[in-house]
Design a protein around this motif. Sequence first.
Motif: not given
Length: 567
Positions: A328-347
């Motif tokens: 959402e606009a103006g809010k903080t969204t956190a992505i959590v998960g184990a290594s290899g889950a795809g977190k950095s791929t999203l960025t």
Amino acid sequence: MGAMALIMGRVVDEIFYKQSSGQIFWICGAVITIFTLRGLGGYAQAVILAKVGNNLVARYQQRIFDHLMRLGVDFHTSVRSGRIAAQINANVGGIRDLLSQTLTATARDLVGLISLVAAMLYQDPVLSIFAFLIGPPLIYAVNKIMRRLRSITRSAVNVNSRLVGAMQEATQGIAVVKAFTMEDQLSRRIGTLIKDAEARNNKMNRIAERVTPITEMLAGFAIAGIIAYAGYRSIYAQQPPGGLISFITAFMLAYDPARRLARTQVGLERSLVNARMIYEILDLKPQQGDAPDAPSLDVSRGEIRFEDVHFGYSEELPVLHGVSFNAEAGKTTAIVGASGAGKSTLTALLERFYDVESGTITIDGQDIAKVTKRSLRNQIAFVSQQPYLFEGSIADNIRYGREEATEAEVLAAAELAAADGFIREQPQGYDTQVGENGVTLSGGQRQRVSIARAIVRNAPILLLDEATSALDTESEARVQDALATVMQGRTVVVIAHRLSTVVNADKIVVLESGRVVEEGTHQSLLADPHGVYTRYHRVQSSKGLGLVDDIKRAPVPAKRAKGGAVV
């Protein structure tokens, strides 16, 4: 050069044969004039050729760098930076040699050879034809050598670039080398590459230098034949020696430019290989191009939406499987998960370092694949878990976030990132040079400078990929407080391993094996006792673990190795 050969005939005939003293002054004056003009011409030629060659190198270096900047992240992650830098350096030098050799051969050797051949034909056409008999076998030998030279030149460039890349890699990782006592291992590895490079360079030189004995042998036969014929005519036909001396002088003077031209042809073949390898890079097309007439991204609110996104770095390695969530606009969204889950791929996908295979990513309803990449990235400030600093001062590195940032804005960003204190303690303060990749700073200091760089960008979207992972507890607390201020009013996407850093996020998205398995706030996710996030939280709380990577490991009894160490 042709004039010098002709005047030698006048010297012999007028001074030594006819003994005409009146001609000495004029002939000596002509010799001085010829050599003076030759010297001035050689100087002008050398300066002009050097200027042209240096300009060529500068333009190719700029062109290659600009092209490398246009190529996508996929290219740079698949090619070692040290190796490509060494290869480009060698090949650009080869192109300079190509131009230098071509111009030198054309402007000096070819013109001089033509004038000398004209002088030879003028003096004795029959002898000239005899002298030219060495041409066909010389051309045949040079062509055969060039064919052998092509493949060995390419392989030599590749081996040398691997060698330079390996050396650069070892020096950049010197701390790891020392810590793991890898000196001997790397020395053997580099030694193998050095021997390989030496062997290939020696082979290349052996092949290239074969022109010399062939040329010398053919020239020896030609000169011997000319001297024999000239001596016969002088002894038995009683002809004045001036014409023959002039012819022999012209031929002897023509030998050097002819030999250089033969070697130039071999050198040109080596340089052409370098040029082809450069154009192999320049001909690479960026995998991600802007759509025709793509508009600029217009960010009014900063809402980010992933809709059924599928992606893999290769067909055999899928990473994301139908990922959908909304930041959402103006809010903080956190992505959590184990290594290899795809977190950095999203960025990486949000920055359009790569394009999705299917699905869409939108910002304020605009598909990021249909806007220009520059306008997209101008709206995003990024802090990676591996801070990278560039050559220059600390202030320069902060200002890379926004080139037009004022000094006051740079100072304010450093203060917000809790970096102002240690920066002012440096020898030159903000003007302190950071060294290669910030080697003069600690990991935490580098991270704070990179956070200041993101702050000064003043973008509506902020991406934080484990932004405080390199900081100590006190610095992390200060930076978290600073980021809390900076994050207000911005859309923030946080990648995190430690759940303690995201408990205050407006939304937490839990990834597992490339899929979104849970969404919600910290409290709502903990309400499910069997949820994935609850399992993460339980493990980190009970074991004190900072990394989610360890959550899947079942507890195992500790074993003691020899010496009493727990393993």
